[in-house]
Enzyme design. Structure first.
Site, PDB file in Angstrom:
ATOM      1  NE  ARG A  38      -3.735  -0.177   2.636  1.00 18.19           N
ATOM      2  CZ  ARG A  38      -3.668   0.723   3.610  1.00 18.19           C
ATOM      3  NH1 ARG A  38      -2.686   0.703   4.466  1.00 18.19           N
ATOM      4  NH2 ARG A  38      -4.606   1.641   3.725  1.00 18.19           N
ATOM      5  CB  CYS A  50      15.879   5.278  -7.336  1.00 15.97           C
ATOM      6  SG  CYS A  50      16.257   6.469  -6.055  1.00 15.97           S
ATOM      7  CD  GLN A  68      19.245  11.461  -5.937  1.00 21.70           C
ATOM      8  OE1 GLN A  68      20.460  11.357  -5.955  1.00 21.70           O
ATOM      9  NE2 GLN A  68      18.499  10.773  -5.110  1.00 21.70           N
ATOM     10  NE  ARG A  74      15.332  14.482  -2.045  1.00 25.00           N
ATOM     11  CZ  ARG A  74      15.526  13.167  -2.215  1.00 25.00           C
ATOM     12  NH1 ARG A  74      15.260  12.592  -3.379  1.00 25.00           N
ATOM     13  NH2 ARG A  74      15.989  12.431  -1.234  1.00 25.00           N
ATOM     14  CG  HIS A  88      15.784  10.263  -8.894  1.00 21.17           C
ATOM     15  ND1 HIS A  88      14.826  11.005  -8.274  1.00 21.17           N
ATOM     16  CD2 HIS A  88      16.284   9.427  -7.936  1.00 21.17           C
ATOM     17  CE1 HIS A  88      14.732  10.631  -6.997  1.00 21.17           C
ATOM     18  NE2 HIS A  88      15.604   9.672  -6.766  1.00 21.17           N
TER      19      HIS A  88
HETATM   20  N1  HSE Z   1      17.548   7.426  -1.916  1.00 22.32           N
HETATM   21  C1  HSE Z   1      16.858   7.882  -3.063  1.00 22.32           C
HETATM   22  C2  HSE Z   1      16.473   9.312  -2.928  1.00 22.32           C
HETATM   23  C3  HSE Z   1      15.619   7.091  -3.351  1.00 22.32           C
HETATM   24  O1  HSE Z   1      16.541   9.838  -1.817  1.00 22.32           O
HETATM   25  O2  HSE Z   1      16.113   9.931  -3.909  1.00 22.32           O
HETATM   26  C4  HSE Z   1      15.642   5.652  -3.063  1.00 22.32           C
HETATM   27  O3  HSE Z   1      16.551   4.902  -3.825  1.00 22.32           O
END
Ligand code: HSE
Length: 370
Positions: free
Chosen positions: A11, A136, A163, A268, A275
């Site tokens: 979920r 990822c 990301q 980020r 990503h």
């Molecule tokens: N650790 C990765 C992130 C995602 O923070 O973007 C998971 O693999």
């Protein structure tokens, strides 16, 4: 092999994407599924087109042990708590996991079969039973530039990442949207006024970005209209754990010895679920660009080589263009001014698909076919 498969944590965000993909690909026709949850036990299982029985308790080791394969999207803490209990109780089934906990364990294989089917097959034939999805960003990088590794051309890779919020979790995606709302609502009508001074708008946004009005409990900082050049915890040598994973996981996935250095800064940004990576790749020799493009484009059926022009890049090489698809787009491919062995390229892929769910459902199929 027998076909009792337990799905744990279906979920959550990765679990839901995995479930949708498995339904779309009719994976459930291949085995008897049992659904496990830490909170929904006793409730009706999700509809897979055949009877499955109610949801079972994901902490019930005896119930878990009755499965030949367990697929967990429940997260690292769950893996840490339950996997040793299962193995300690003598369970010899296959454990497929999205979490990072077991990835670097010597008796685990990181699964990304379009790239490392040979490594997976070799591990399975040696009796490896823990099949773990990769980080990822690493999986997407390898899907994107597999062709260069396959040719043995890569001396090192510097990967600078962009990301998406989804990598940090569902609540972070929501927080990104709430931050966007706070900013745009905070500007009110001024935003619609085409004559309003842009510097006035910018001043208002800058003020909101550092105000208590902006929700930041998940990210700890503004992401909308900003970025965060830090992902995960600190490790040695000034790296973050996300950056460390680039090297160790890429080398493990590819089964490389000697290792190829992979390093860079992980950032980020305000994308939702795809990503991106800007890569500088040092090649071992001066390979002509058309050969490079051919190798990239032909490496797997999901890589999408985008011509290095503005129109194609804007249309096809962005989180907006690839999100929700299995395409891993790679573009901006060109030699850099550092020299003819230096290649620049940009890659982008859906962090929840090839970055998380897809390698898991595919290794399940590989196991079921054995
Ligand atoms: N650790 C990765 C992130 C995602 O923070 O973007 C998971 O693999």
């Amino acid at each position: 092999m027998a076909r009792r498969v337990g799905i744990i944590g279906y979920r959550g965000m990765v679990g839901s994407v995995l479930f949708e993909r498995m339904k779309a690909e009719k994976d459930f026709e291949l085995f008897e599924p049992t659904f496990f949850s830490t909170s929904q036990q006793g409730q009706a299982a999700p509809d897979v087109g055949k009877p499955t029985g109610p949801v079972k308790d994901a902490n019930d080791v005896e119930a878990l042990k009755s499965c030949d394969v367990l697929v967990s999207c429940q997260g690292g803490d769950y893996t840490k708590a339950v996997h040793p209990k299962l193995r300690g109780a003598g369970w010899g089934g296959y454990w497929i996991d999205a979490a990072s906990t077991l990835r670097m364990a010597p008796n685990a294989v990181i699964v990304l079969d379009p790239v490392n089917r040979r490594v997976i097959d070799s591990a399975l034939s040696k009796g490896v039973k823990d099949c773990i999805g990769g980080n990822c960003t690493v999986s997407l990088m390898l899907m994107a530039i597999q062709g260069l590794f396959d040719k043995g051309w890569v001396e090192w890779v510097s990967s600078m990442t962009y990301q998406a919020a989804s990598g940090a979790g569902a609540k972070n995606m929501r927080e990104l949207l709430l931050q966007m709302r706070t900013l745009t609502q905070g500007l009110g009508r001024t935003l619609d006024d085409g004559d309003a001074s842009i510097l006035e708008l910018d001043r208002a946004v800058s003020k909101l970005l550092v105000s208590a009005e902006l929700p930041t409990s998940a990210f700890g900082a503004p992401l909308a209209a900003s970025l965060i050049p830090w992902i995960d915890s600190a490790v040695a040598d000034g790296q973050t754990r996300e950056e460390l994973k680039g090297h160790v996981e890429a080398n493990k996935i590819l089964g490389l010895s000697p290792e190829i250095p992979v390093d860079g800064l992980c950032v980020r940004i305000g994308a939702m679920r795809s990503h991106s990576l800007a890569m500088t790749i040092k090649l071992k020799k001066d390979v002509p660009l058309p050969e490079i493009e051919q190798a990239l484009a032909g490496a797997n059926q999901w890589v999408d080589l985008i011509p290095n022009d503005k129109e194609a890049t804007l249309k096809r090489l962005s989180p907006a263009a690839v999100s929700g698809t299995l395409r891993v787009a790679v573009g901006r491919v060109h030699k850099l001014k550092m020299g003819p062995e230096y290649l620049g390229c940009f890659a982008v892929g859906d962090q929840l698909l090839w970055g998380a769910a897809e390698p898991l459902r595919r290794v399940l199929r590989i196991l079921l076919e054995r």
